[in-house]
Design a protein around this motif. Structure first.
Motif, PDB file in Angstrom:
ATOM      1  N   VAL A  18       4.390   1.342   3.933  1.00 60.98           N
ATOM      2  CA  VAL A  18       3.421   1.082   5.043  1.00 60.98           C
ATOM      3  C   VAL A  18       3.530  -0.740   4.507  1.00 60.98           C
ATOM      4  O   VAL A  18       3.695  -1.760   3.914  1.00 60.98           O
ATOM      5  CB  VAL A  18       3.436   0.657   6.556  1.00 60.98           C
ATOM      6  N   LEU A  19       1.761  -0.707   3.818  1.00 57.38           N
ATOM      7  CA  LEU A  19       2.075  -1.664   3.117  1.00 57.38           C
ATOM      8  C   LEU A  19       2.710  -1.512   2.022  1.00 57.38           C
ATOM      9  O   LEU A  19       2.783  -3.009   1.868  1.00 57.38           O
ATOM     10  CB  LEU A  19       0.768  -1.172   2.203  1.00 57.38           C
ATOM     11  N   THR A  20       3.220  -0.654   1.059  1.00 55.67           N
ATOM     12  CA  THR A  20       4.609  -1.552   0.096  1.00 55.67           C
ATOM     13  C   THR A  20       5.598  -1.687   0.879  1.00 55.67           C
ATOM     14  O   THR A  20       6.234  -3.400  -0.097  1.00 55.67           O
ATOM     15  CB  THR A  20       4.745   0.018  -0.862  1.00 55.67           C
ATOM     16  N   THR A  21       6.024  -1.745   1.790  1.00 53.90           N
ATOM     17  CA  THR A  21       6.964  -2.458   2.679  1.00 53.90           C
ATOM     18  C   THR A  21       7.130  -4.094   2.732  1.00 53.90           C
ATOM     19  O   THR A  21       7.410  -5.278   2.650  1.00 53.90           O
ATOM     20  CB  THR A  21       7.687  -1.863   4.037  1.00 53.90           C
ATOM     21  N   ARG A  22       5.882  -4.435   2.979  1.00 51.01           N
ATOM     22  CA  ARG A  22       4.694  -5.319   3.555  1.00 51.01           C
ATOM     23  C   ARG A  22       5.092  -6.240   2.642  1.00 51.01           C
ATOM     24  O   ARG A  22       5.274  -7.407   2.328  1.00 51.01           O
ATOM     25  CB  ARG A  22       3.473  -5.412   4.303  1.00 51.01           C
ATOM     26  N   ALA A  28      14.519  -2.720  -3.363  1.00 49.79           N
ATOM     27  CA  ALA A  28      14.173  -1.266  -4.336  1.00 49.79           C
ATOM     28  C   ALA A  28      13.571  -0.582  -3.151  1.00 49.79           C
ATOM     29  O   ALA A  28      13.562   0.354  -3.617  1.00 49.79           O
ATOM     30  CB  ALA A  28      12.683  -1.303  -4.907  1.00 49.79           C
ATOM     31  N   THR A  29      14.703  -0.395  -2.015  1.00 51.61           N
ATOM     32  CA  THR A  29      15.169   0.729  -1.348  1.00 51.61           C
ATOM     33  C   THR A  29      15.785   1.395  -0.962  1.00 51.61           C
ATOM     34  O   THR A  29      16.753   0.686  -1.754  1.00 51.61           O
ATOM     35  CB  THR A  29      14.760  -0.115  -0.052  1.00 51.61           C
ATOM     36  N   ARG A  30      15.572   2.683  -0.617  1.00 58.68           N
ATOM     37  CA  ARG A  30      17.046   3.913  -1.408  1.00 58.68           C
ATOM     38  C   ARG A  30      16.307   5.226  -0.119  1.00 58.68           C
ATOM     39  O   ARG A  30      15.224   5.893  -0.431  1.00 58.68           O
ATOM     40  CB  ARG A  30      16.627   4.358  -2.538  1.00 58.68           C
ATOM     41  N   GLY A  53       8.110   4.310  -0.663  1.00 60.96           N
ATOM     42  CA  GLY A  53       7.445   4.562   0.509  1.00 60.96           C
ATOM     43  C   GLY A  53       6.743   5.732  -0.047  1.00 60.96           C
ATOM     44  O   GLY A  53       5.416   6.191  -0.183  1.00 60.96           O
ATOM     45  N   ILE A  54       7.796   6.904  -0.842  1.00 63.10           N
ATOM     46  CA  ILE A  54       6.745   8.179  -1.043  1.00 63.10           C
ATOM     47  C   ILE A  54       6.442   7.536  -1.843  1.00 63.10           C
ATOM     48  O   ILE A  54       5.393   8.442  -2.511  1.00 63.10           O
ATOM     49  CB  ILE A  54       8.117   9.806  -1.027  1.00 63.10           C
ATOM     50  N   ALA A  55       6.511   7.283  -3.241  1.00 60.91           N
ATOM     51  CA  ALA A  55       6.457   7.172  -4.272  1.00 60.91           C
ATOM     52  C   ALA A  55       4.647   6.280  -4.266  1.00 60.91           C
ATOM     53  O   ALA A  55       3.644   6.434  -4.776  1.00 60.91           O
ATOM     54  CB  ALA A  55       6.724   6.333  -5.464  1.00 60.91           C
ATOM     55  N   ARG A 153       1.251  -8.194  11.441  1.00 64.44           N
ATOM     56  CA  ARG A 153       2.617  -8.373  11.092  1.00 64.44           C
ATOM     57  C   ARG A 153       2.776  -7.115   9.630  1.00 64.44           C
ATOM     58  O   ARG A 153       3.712  -7.709   8.888  1.00 64.44           O
ATOM     59  CB  ARG A 153       3.164  -9.306  11.082  1.00 64.44           C
ATOM     60  N   LEU A 154       1.699  -6.206   9.960  1.00 57.74           N
ATOM     61  CA  LEU A 154       2.334  -5.337   8.573  1.00 57.74           C
ATOM     62  C   LEU A 154       3.350  -4.109   9.684  1.00 57.74           C
ATOM     63  O   LEU A 154       3.887  -3.850   8.571  1.00 57.74           O
ATOM     64  CB  LEU A 154       0.524  -4.263   8.671  1.00 57.74           C
ATOM     65  N   ARG A 155       3.065  -4.455  10.561  1.00 52.99           N
ATOM     66  CA  ARG A 155       4.097  -2.794  11.231  1.00 52.99           C
ATOM     67  C   ARG A 155       5.134  -3.871  12.088  1.00 52.99           C
ATOM     68  O   ARG A 155       4.581  -4.482  12.428  1.00 52.99           O
ATOM     69  CB  ARG A 155       3.148  -2.474  12.073  1.00 52.99           C
TER      70      ARG A 155
END
Length: 159
Positions: A18-22, A28-30, A53-55, A153-155
């Motif tokens: 979640v934080l990485t997406t923010r 770099a999303t797949r 996200g897993i990484a 606004r993180l989620r």
């Protein structure tokens, strides 16, 4: 203290995507499922489950685990099992017809906390009662942190 350490690490593992997406947005999303749909016409996991996200969980959790005085291997295992639990939850939610990020109380929290706690709990000095308490604490904290993350606004949605 190890109860709190393990709880914190499970929260970190589950929060890292979640934080990485923010921080990175859509770069770099797949999707883990590559867009694959099963015979029911629904995605395997959904678009919000990404390799990035897993990484993030697999990199951040071991680092913080070492800062708390435990092995990087424990951190890697915590992160991996939390992500397996999260993917399992997403798989079940898709089969139930729930959209990505839809709330499913318990299903959203229990697998991603119980799997790592059950496997590494003994390394943290926890017994079965402690693990049950940790899972209950995770469910409550995740509900609270989800609402705080939404307000910050993180989620995209609170649970």
């Amino acid at each position: 203290m190890d109860f709190v350490s393990l709880l914190l690490l499970i929260i970190i593992a589950n929060s890292a995507p979640v934080l990485t997406t923010r921080l990175l947005g859509n770069r770099a999303t797949r999707a883990v499922d590559g867009g694959y749909c099963l015979a029911d016409g629904r995605r395997l996991f959904g678009p919000s489950k990404t390799w990035r996200g897993i990484a993030a969980a697999l990199l951040l959790t071991p680092l913080l685990t070492m800062l708390l005085g435990h092995s990087a291997a424990d951190g890697l295992l915590i992160a991996a099992l939390a992500m397996v639990g999260d993917l399992g939850s997403s798989f079940c939610k898709r089969r139930l017809g729930l959209r990505a990020s839809a709330q499913a109380l318990g299903l959203d929290q229990i697998p991603e906390s119980l799997l790592p706690a059950a496997v590494v709990g003994a390394d943290f000095g926890l017994d079965a009662g402690d693990i049950a308490g940790l899972v209950a604490a995770f469910v409550l904290l995740e509900l609270l942190l989800s609402r705080i993350g939404y307000r910050l606004r993180l989620r995209k949605e609170p649970y």
